[in-house]
Design a protein around this motif. Structure first.
Motif, mmCIF file in Angstrom:
data_model
loop_
_atom_site.group_PDB
_atom_site.id
_atom_site.type_symbol
_atom_site.label_atom_id
_atom_site.label_comp_id
_atom_site.label_asym_id
_atom_site.label_seq_id
_atom_site.Cartn_x
_atom_site.Cartn_y
_atom_site.Cartn_z
ATOM 1 N N PHE A 102 0.826 -1.207 0.000
ATOM 2 C CA PHE A 102 0.000 0.000 0.000
ATOM 3 C C PHE A 102 0.856 1.250 0.000
ATOM 4 C CE2 PHE A 102 -2.067 3.409 2.406
ATOM 5 C CZ PHE A 102 -3.119 3.672 1.551
ATOM 6 N N ASP A 103 1.904 1.270 0.819
ATOM 7 C CA ASP A 103 2.799 2.424 0.858
ATOM 8 C C ASP A 103 3.456 2.653 -0.498
ATOM 9 O OD1 ASP A 103 2.237 2.940 3.504
ATOM 10 O OD2 ASP A 103 3.996 1.860 4.267
ATOM 11 N N ARG A 104 3.862 1.574 -1.158
ATOM 12 C CA ARG A 104 4.477 1.686 -2.475
ATOM 13 C C ARG A 104 3.472 2.242 -3.488
ATOM 14 N NH1 ARG A 104 6.354 -3.120 -2.570
ATOM 15 N NH2 ARG A 104 4.670 -4.077 -3.717
ATOM 16 N N TRP A 105 2.239 1.738 -3.447
ATOM 17 C CA TRP A 105 1.199 2.219 -4.368
ATOM 18 C C TRP A 105 0.868 3.685 -4.091
ATOM 19 C CZ3 TRP A 105 -2.804 -2.350 -4.256
ATOM 20 C CH2 TRP A 105 -2.273 -3.428 -4.970
ATOM 21 N N ARG A 106 0.774 4.051 -2.825
ATOM 22 C CA ARG A 106 0.464 5.432 -2.472
ATOM 23 C C ARG A 106 1.561 6.371 -2.977
ATOM 24 N NH1 ARG A 106 0.217 6.865 3.709
ATOM 25 N NH2 ARG A 106 2.323 6.161 3.396
ATOM 26 N N TYR A 107 2.798 5.963 -2.795
ATOM 27 C CA TYR A 107 3.914 6.779 -3.256
ATOM 28 C C TYR A 107 3.881 6.929 -4.781
ATOM 29 C CZ TYR A 107 8.659 8.216 -4.343
ATOM 30 O OH TYR A 107 9.741 8.889 -4.833
ATOM 31 N N ASN A 108 3.695 5.821 -5.481
ATOM 32 C CA ASN A 108 3.649 5.878 -6.942
ATOM 33 C C ASN A 108 2.463 6.690 -7.441
ATOM 34 O OD1 ASN A 108 5.999 4.421 -7.363
ATOM 35 N ND2 ASN A 108 4.920 2.464 -7.241
ATOM 36 N N ALA A 109 1.325 6.592 -6.782
ATOM 37 C CA ALA A 109 0.160 7.385 -7.169
ATOM 38 C C ALA A 109 0.441 8.868 -6.970
ATOM 39 C CB ALA A 109 -1.063 6.954 -6.361
ATOM 40 N N MET A 110 1.110 9.192 -5.879
ATOM 41 C CA MET A 110 1.452 10.586 -5.616
ATOM 42 C C MET A 110 2.410 11.113 -6.696
ATOM 43 S SD MET A 110 3.452 12.235 -2.378
ATOM 44 C CE MET A 110 4.969 11.478 -2.926
ATOM 45 N N LEU A 111 3.372 10.305 -7.119
ATOM 46 C CA LEU A 111 4.320 10.725 -8.157
ATOM 47 C C LEU A 111 3.622 11.029 -9.474
ATOM 48 C CD1 LEU A 111 7.460 8.437 -7.817
ATOM 49 C CD2 LEU A 111 7.280 10.866 -7.356
ATOM 50 N N HIS A 112 2.575 10.287 -9.781
ATOM 51 C CA HIS A 112 1.877 10.435 -11.056
ATOM 52 C C HIS A 112 0.622 11.295 -10.936
ATOM 53 C CE1 HIS A 112 4.625 7.650 -12.961
ATOM 54 N NE2 HIS A 112 4.469 6.830 -11.937
ATOM 55 N N ASN A 113 0.486 12.024 -9.825
ATOM 56 C CA ASN A 113 -0.636 12.940 -9.601
ATOM 57 C C ASN A 113 -1.998 12.257 -9.712
ATOM 58 O OD1 ASN A 113 1.046 15.146 -9.145
ATOM 59 N ND2 ASN A 113 1.234 15.537 -11.334
ATOM 60 N N VAL A 114 -2.093 11.059 -9.188
ATOM 61 C CA VAL A 114 -3.372 10.359 -9.158
ATOM 62 C C VAL A 114 -4.082 10.773 -7.869
ATOM 63 C CG1 VAL A 114 -4.510 8.116 -9.118
ATOM 64 C CG2 VAL A 114 -2.417 8.425 -10.447
ATOM 65 N N THR A 115 -5.305 11.260 -8.000
ATOM 66 C CA THR A 115 -6.041 11.756 -6.842
ATOM 67 C C THR A 115 -6.774 10.616 -6.140
ATOM 68 O OG1 THR A 115 -8.036 12.197 -8.118
ATOM 69 C CG2 THR A 115 -6.397 13.979 -7.975
ATOM 70 N N ILE A 116 -7.174 10.884 -4.894
ATOM 71 C CA ILE A 116 -7.945 9.913 -4.117
ATOM 72 C C ILE A 116 -9.277 9.629 -4.800
ATOM 73 C CG2 ILE A 116 -9.128 9.540 -1.914
ATOM 74 C CD1 ILE A 116 -6.164 9.282 -1.622
ATOM 75 N N ASP A 117 -9.900 10.673 -5.353
ATOM 76 C CA ASP A 117 -11.177 10.484 -6.046
ATOM 77 C C ASP A 117 -11.034 9.520 -7.222
ATOM 78 O OD1 ASP A 117 -12.439 12.193 -4.302
ATOM 79 O OD2 ASP A 117 -12.080 13.959 -5.563
ATOM 80 N N ARG A 118 -9.944 9.652 -7.928
ATOM 81 C CA ARG A 118 -9.716 8.758 -9.069
ATOM 82 C C ARG A 118 -9.454 7.324 -8.600
ATOM 83 N NH1 ARG A 118 -6.130 10.035 -14.369
ATOM 84 N NH2 ARG A 118 -6.810 8.210 -15.499
#
Length: 136
Positions: free
Chosen positions: A108-124
């Motif tokens: 989960f931490d890895r996914w959260r970090y990668n999502a943050m790098l690619h500007n993926v929002t929580i809503d998405r």
């Protein structure tokens, strides 16, 4: 009562263990607050305790477990050797589940970090899955 007191990680572990070993029938947040009073030195509020994810998860799991558990006493093992085997099996299962939870937290931490790098929002991330159009 003072507000916003910090609960230390070792105190959280103690409270979680007390919740897991609760054996006095149905459990409520008032009971958890009373359990936590000697550990913390003050009577905490429900919201103060439930803001800790580990305490909230332990409470929910114990409440669900108690609701599903049949009334009356559980049958006890026939001998000390049987009890020892049962405990060893449960300890092995618990350690395996703890390892699995740690792996999921790492993922989960890895996914959260990668999502943050690619500007993926929580809503998405929380968007529902698309409906599959199937033929009848």
């Amino acid at each position: 009562m003072a507000r916003n007191r910090h609960i230390k990680p070792e105190q959280v572990v103690t409270i979680v263990n007390a919740i897991h070993t609760w054996d006095r029938g149905a459990i409520a947040w008032d009971d958890v607050c009373k359990l936590a009073k000697p550990v913390l030195g003050y009577l905490p509020s429900r919201s103060g305790l439930s803001s800790h994810a580990d305490i909230q998860a332990a409470f929910s799991a114990r409440k669900k477990n108690l609701a599903q558990q049949p009334e009356g006493k559980m049958p006890s093992p026939g001998s000390l050797a049987d009890a020892s085997r049962m405990l060893a099996a449960r300890d092995a299962e618990i350690s395996a589940l703890k390892k699995l939870v740690d792996e999921y937290r790492d993922k989960f931490d890895r996914w959260r970090y990668n999502a943050m790098l690619h500007n993926v929002t929580i809503d998405r991330l929380d968007a529902p899955l698309p409906q599959i159009a199937r033929r009848k």
